[in-house]
Each structure stands twice: as structure tokens, then as C-alpha cells.
Design a protein around this motif. Structure first.
Motif, PDB file in Angstrom:
ATOM      1  N   GLU A 266      12.880   3.715  -9.197  1.00  0.00           N
ATOM      2  CA  GLU A 266      12.170   3.152 -10.338  1.00  0.00           C
ATOM      3  C   GLU A 266      10.837   3.852 -10.621  1.00  0.00           C
ATOM      4  O   GLU A 266      10.441   3.997 -11.774  1.00  0.00           O
ATOM      5  CB  GLU A 266      11.920   1.656 -10.128  1.00  0.00           C
ATOM      6  CG  GLU A 266      13.191   0.821 -10.114  1.00  0.00           C
ATOM      7  CD  GLU A 266      12.894  -0.668 -10.061  1.00  0.00           C
ATOM      8  OE1 GLU A 266      11.832  -1.090 -10.590  1.00  0.00           O
ATOM      9  OE2 GLU A 266      13.718  -1.410  -9.483  1.00  0.00           O
ATOM     10  N   PHE A 267      10.154   4.273  -9.564  1.00  0.00           N
ATOM     11  CA  PHE A 267       8.854   4.915  -9.721  1.00  0.00           C
ATOM     12  C   PHE A 267       8.852   6.241  -8.947  1.00  0.00           C
ATOM     13  O   PHE A 267       8.151   6.378  -7.937  1.00  0.00           O
ATOM     14  CB  PHE A 267       7.731   4.002  -9.218  1.00  0.00           C
ATOM     15  CG  PHE A 267       7.779   2.611  -9.790  1.00  0.00           C
ATOM     16  CD1 PHE A 267       7.392   2.373 -11.100  1.00  0.00           C
ATOM     17  CD2 PHE A 267       8.222   1.543  -9.020  1.00  0.00           C
ATOM     18  CE1 PHE A 267       7.436   1.102 -11.633  1.00  0.00           C
ATOM     19  CE2 PHE A 267       8.273   0.261  -9.544  1.00  0.00           C
ATOM     20  CZ  PHE A 267       7.884   0.035 -10.868  1.00  0.00           C
ATOM     21  N   PRO A 268       9.629   7.224  -9.403  1.00  0.00           N
ATOM     22  CA  PRO A 268       9.769   8.470  -8.639  1.00  0.00           C
ATOM     23  C   PRO A 268       8.486   9.284  -8.543  1.00  0.00           C
ATOM     24  O   PRO A 268       8.376  10.154  -7.674  1.00  0.00           O
ATOM     25  CB  PRO A 268      10.845   9.229  -9.422  1.00  0.00           C
ATOM     26  CG  PRO A 268      10.785   8.672 -10.806  1.00  0.00           C
ATOM     27  CD  PRO A 268      10.426   7.231 -10.642  1.00  0.00           C
TER      28      PRO A 268
ATOM     29  N   ARG B 237      10.108   3.682  -4.751  1.00  0.00           N
ATOM     30  CA  ARG B 237       9.184   4.814  -4.805  1.00  0.00           C
ATOM     31  C   ARG B 237       9.691   5.957  -3.927  1.00  0.00           C
ATOM     32  O   ARG B 237      10.470   5.746  -3.015  1.00  0.00           O
ATOM     33  CB  ARG B 237       7.787   4.367  -4.385  1.00  0.00           C
ATOM     34  CG  ARG B 237       7.187   3.409  -5.410  1.00  0.00           C
ATOM     35  CD  ARG B 237       5.989   2.634  -4.903  1.00  0.00           C
ATOM     36  NE  ARG B 237       5.419   1.830  -5.985  1.00  0.00           N
ATOM     37  CZ  ARG B 237       5.869   0.626  -6.331  1.00  0.00           C
ATOM     38  NH1 ARG B 237       6.885   0.073  -5.686  1.00  0.00           N
ATOM     39  NH2 ARG B 237       5.316  -0.026  -7.333  1.00  0.00           N
ATOM     40  N   SER B 238       9.213   7.147  -4.220  1.00  0.00           N
ATOM     41  CA  SER B 238       9.693   8.332  -3.508  1.00  0.00           C
ATOM     42  C   SER B 238       9.057   8.431  -2.129  1.00  0.00           C
ATOM     43  O   SER B 238       7.911   8.021  -1.909  1.00  0.00           O
ATOM     44  CB  SER B 238       9.364   9.593  -4.308  1.00  0.00           C
ATOM     45  OG  SER B 238      10.044   9.594  -5.551  1.00  0.00           O
TER      46      SER B 238
ATOM     47  N   ILE C 184      -0.222   9.174  -4.547  1.00  0.00           N
ATOM     48  CA  ILE C 184       0.211   8.951  -3.168  1.00  0.00           C
ATOM     49  C   ILE C 184      -0.303   7.596  -2.707  1.00  0.00           C
ATOM     50  O   ILE C 184      -1.515   7.364  -2.645  1.00  0.00           O
ATOM     51  CB  ILE C 184      -0.297  10.076  -2.250  1.00  0.00           C
ATOM     52  CG1 ILE C 184       0.284  11.419  -2.711  1.00  0.00           C
ATOM     53  CG2 ILE C 184       0.074   9.792  -0.799  1.00  0.00           C
ATOM     54  CD1 ILE C 184      -0.289  12.612  -1.997  1.00  0.00           C
ATOM     55  N   LEU C 185       0.601   6.700  -2.385  1.00  0.00           N
ATOM     56  CA  LEU C 185       0.233   5.333  -2.034  1.00  0.00           C
ATOM     57  C   LEU C 185      -0.148   5.178  -0.574  1.00  0.00           C
ATOM     58  O   LEU C 185      -0.903   4.282  -0.210  1.00  0.00           O
ATOM     59  CB  LEU C 185       1.395   4.387  -2.360  1.00  0.00           C
ATOM     60  CG  LEU C 185       1.882   4.400  -3.809  1.00  0.00           C
ATOM     61  CD1 LEU C 185       2.998   3.390  -3.994  1.00  0.00           C
ATOM     62  CD2 LEU C 185       0.741   4.098  -4.768  1.00  0.00           C
ATOM     63  N   GLY C 186       0.399   6.043   0.285  1.00  0.00           N
ATOM     64  CA  GLY C 186       0.095   5.912   1.706  1.00  0.00           C
ATOM     65  C   GLY C 186       0.707   7.050   2.490  1.00  0.00           C
ATOM     66  O   GLY C 186       1.662   7.687   2.043  1.00  0.00           O
ATOM     67  N   VAL C 187       0.138   7.315   3.669  1.00  0.00           N
ATOM     68  CA  VAL C 187       0.625   8.365   4.556  1.00  0.00           C
ATOM     69  C   VAL C 187       0.763   7.806   5.964  1.00  0.00           C
ATOM     70  O   VAL C 187      -0.165   7.177   6.487  1.00  0.00           O
ATOM     71  CB  VAL C 187      -0.332   9.577   4.579  1.00  0.00           C
ATOM     72  CG1 VAL C 187       0.178  10.650   5.536  1.00  0.00           C
ATOM     73  CG2 VAL C 187      -0.534  10.141   3.179  1.00  0.00           C
ATOM     74  N   PHE C 188       1.926   8.031   6.580  1.00  0.00           N
ATOM     75  CA  PHE C 188       2.160   7.683   7.979  1.00  0.00           C
ATOM     76  C   PHE C 188       2.275   8.995   8.747  1.00  0.00           C
ATOM     77  O   PHE C 188       3.254   9.715   8.584  1.00  0.00           O
ATOM     78  CB  PHE C 188       3.446   6.870   8.131  1.00  0.00           C
ATOM     79  CG  PHE C 188       3.463   5.604   7.318  1.00  0.00           C
ATOM     80  CD1 PHE C 188       2.909   4.443   7.815  1.00  0.00           C
ATOM     81  CD2 PHE C 188       4.039   5.582   6.057  1.00  0.00           C
ATOM     82  CE1 PHE C 188       2.921   3.271   7.070  1.00  0.00           C
ATOM     83  CE2 PHE C 188       4.053   4.422   5.300  1.00  0.00           C
ATOM     84  CZ  PHE C 188       3.489   3.258   5.805  1.00  0.00           C
TER      85      PHE C 188
ATOM     86  N   LEU D 240       5.951  -1.525   5.999  1.00  0.00           N
ATOM     87  CA  LEU D 240       5.019  -1.107   4.965  1.00  0.00           C
ATOM     88  C   LEU D 240       5.729  -0.430   3.808  1.00  0.00           C
ATOM     89  O   LEU D 240       5.291  -0.546   2.657  1.00  0.00           O
ATOM     90  CB  LEU D 240       3.955  -0.202   5.574  1.00  0.00           C
ATOM     91  CG  LEU D 240       3.022  -0.922   6.556  1.00  0.00           C
ATOM     92  CD1 LEU D 240       2.040   0.041   7.176  1.00  0.00           C
ATOM     93  CD2 LEU D 240       2.285  -2.066   5.882  1.00  0.00           C
ATOM     94  N   LEU D 241       6.829   0.270   4.079  1.00  0.00           N
ATOM     95  CA  LEU D 241       7.622   0.823   2.983  1.00  0.00           C
ATOM     96  C   LEU D 241       8.135  -0.294   2.088  1.00  0.00           C
ATOM     97  O   LEU D 241       8.102  -0.200   0.864  1.00  0.00           O
ATOM     98  CB  LEU D 241       8.797   1.636   3.526  1.00  0.00           C
ATOM     99  CG  LEU D 241       8.504   3.074   3.936  1.00  0.00           C
ATOM    100  CD1 LEU D 241       9.726   3.682   4.607  1.00  0.00           C
ATOM    101  CD2 LEU D 241       8.112   3.909   2.735  1.00  0.00           C
ATOM    102  N   PHE D 242       8.611  -1.358   2.703  1.00  0.00           N
ATOM    103  CA  PHE D 242       9.083  -2.496   1.923  1.00  0.00           C
ATOM    104  C   PHE D 242       7.937  -3.097   1.123  1.00  0.00           C
ATOM    105  O   PHE D 242       8.095  -3.478  -0.029  1.00  0.00           O
ATOM    106  CB  PHE D 242       9.696  -3.553   2.846  1.00  0.00           C
ATOM    107  CG  PHE D 242      11.154  -3.337   3.116  1.00  0.00           C
ATOM    108  CD1 PHE D 242      12.044  -4.387   3.033  1.00  0.00           C
ATOM    109  CD2 PHE D 242      11.647  -2.087   3.463  1.00  0.00           C
ATOM    110  CE1 PHE D 242      13.397  -4.202   3.277  1.00  0.00           C
ATOM    111  CE2 PHE D 242      12.981  -1.882   3.714  1.00  0.00           C
ATOM    112  CZ  PHE D 242      13.876  -2.944   3.624  1.00  0.00           C
ATOM    113  N   ALA D 243       6.753  -3.158   1.725  1.00  0.00           N
ATOM    114  CA  ALA D 243       5.611  -3.712   1.007  1.00  0.00           C
ATOM    115  C   ALA D 243       5.236  -2.831  -0.181  1.00  0.00           C
ATOM    116  O   ALA D 243       4.998  -3.322  -1.279  1.00  0.00           O
ATOM    117  CB  ALA D 243       4.418  -3.835   1.964  1.00  0.00           C
TER     118      ALA D 243
END
Length: 225
Positions: free
Chosen positions: A138-140, A182-183, A213-217, A25-28
Motif C-alpha cells: 500500500e505504501f511502497p 510498507r517496503s 524511512i520509518l525505522g532501522v533495525f 515493530l514491523l506490525f506496528a
């Protein structure tokens, strides 16, 4: 005759499956066309997030998964479970500083998110949320969070939740060797067992600052089979 799996086999396989999912999912999220055999993840509720249908093995992901070290997990769990890590006690502060040192050893920028929380009318929290930052290239200002909670109120808490916190440390150790667009924020929270009095103030902070925030694991009790 099939080999009988030991507890260590199961624990190692569980952690590798967990890291496998996170890395995919990080890669996605980071716009990389990673391909591997993985079923589509069902969306829940009203979320519109979609995930790629992947069909082939990505050698870069396999390499990361193969770096998962059960000894690291065991050592971190063993160290944390020696303390009753109640959120309001000095032991929580000891563990906070241990986690801070572990993240800094692998070269991540860190800070403590301190917050005030009155518990039971008298207790306050001296230990805070440990934040480790892996800046995106690229998108910090877009973030993915890998989190756990490190407190436990009344016992060793080896599974709940030294196991999840050890998982966050191992993810950080492996993923920090690579760059992502992304960070990533690695966050062991304090005060979860006191009804999330650590994570709620952090979520409020993120909302005030309008963080993207795009996602949380969230890793909680990952040693439980």
C-alpha cells in the motif's frame, strides 16, 4: 531440577527474541493491531515515535518466530567466517556475491549500492552494500530497514558481524513469505570496520532522494551473549 541451557539454546532464544521485537515493530509500522505481552519501548533523545501497548499473543507473530532456524544461522555464519572479510580485499567481494545470491534465492529484488571510498590514501572498495527489496503493498515509498555489516578486518569475524548478517538473511527468509503495507530493505553494509564508509554514502543517498524511512533495525554482534 532446571535444565542447563546449552550455547545452542541461548543462541536460538536470542535470535527468536530479536526477531520477535522486529516483527512486533514491523506490525506496528504497518498499521496492524498486533497484541502480545511486551513492555513499552522507551523513547530516546528528542524522538516523538510512539509504540503500541500490546497485551495479547498474536498467532501470526508466533508462527513467524517459530520459523527461526538455528541451522540456517549456523550455516551462514560458518560460510562467512572462513574469509577475512576486510572491506578492501577480494574476500569482501566474494561475500557480497554470496549475500546477493541468498537474497535472490528467496525471490527478492536486489542491487549493489557501489560507492567510492579512499581508505589510507590508496585503498578503494570493490565490494558494495547489498540491497534487497521487499515492496510494500500500500505504501511502497515508505521504508523499514533491517541491516548489518558483513566486513571484518583481521579474523573470522563470526560474531562481528557474520552473526548479524546471518540474522538479516533469516529475517528476510521468514518475512519475505508475508506481505506488508510498507517496503522493507534488507541491507548488509560493507566498510563498517573502516569507520562506516559504506553506510554513510547510503544514508547520504537516502537523504538526496528524500526517502521516507520509518525505522532501522541494525543487527551487530547478535551472537554475543
Amino acid at each position: 531440577m532446571r535444565k542447563k541451557l546449552t550455547f545452542e539454546d541461548i543462541k536460538n532464544q536470542t535470535m527468536k527474541k530479536l526477531l520477535f521485537t522486529i516483527i512486533i515493530l514491523l506490525f506496528a509500522f504497518n498499521g496492524i493491531q498486533s497484541q502480545t505481552t511486551l513492555e513499552l519501548i522507551d523513547n530516546k533523545g528528542n524522538r516523538n515515535q510512539t509504540y503500541p501497548l500490546v497485551t495479547e499473543t498474536n498467532p501470526a507473530i508466533v508462527e513467524m518466530i517459530n520459523q527461526v532456524d538455528t541451522i540456517n544461522l549456523y550455516n551462514d555464519i560458518d560460510w562467512m567466517q572462513q574469509y577475512v572479510r576486510d572491506a578492501t580485499k577480494p574476500e569482501a567481494l566474494i561475500v557480497q556475491n554470496y549475500l546477493l545470491d541468498k537474497f535472490e534465492e528467496i525471490g527478492l529484488e536486489t542491487y549493489i549500492h557501489n560507492h567510492t571510498a579512499t581508505i589510507g590514501g590508496t585503498d578503494t572498495l570493490d565490494a558494495g552494500n547489498v540491497i534487497a527489496i521487499q515492496p510494500g503493498t500500500e505504501f511502497p515509498d515508505e521504508y523499514i530497514i533491517i541491516s548489518s555489516h558483513y566486513d571484518h578486518p583481521d579474523g573470522p569475524g563470526a560474531d562481528d558481524n557474520a552473526s548479524g548478517t546471518a540474522g538479516v538473511l533469516e529475517c528476510a527468509r521468514i518475512l519475505s513469505q508475508h506481505t506488508f503495507k510498507r517496503s522493507i530493505l534488507y541491507i548488509p553494509f560493507n566498510g563498517e570496520e573502516r569507520w562506516m564508509v559504506g553506510s554513510i554514502p547510503f544514508a547520504q543517498k537516502c537523504a538526496r532522494e528524500n526517502m521516507n524511512i520509518l525505522g532501522v533495525f541494525n543487527l551487530d554482534m547478535i551472537g554475543f551473549w
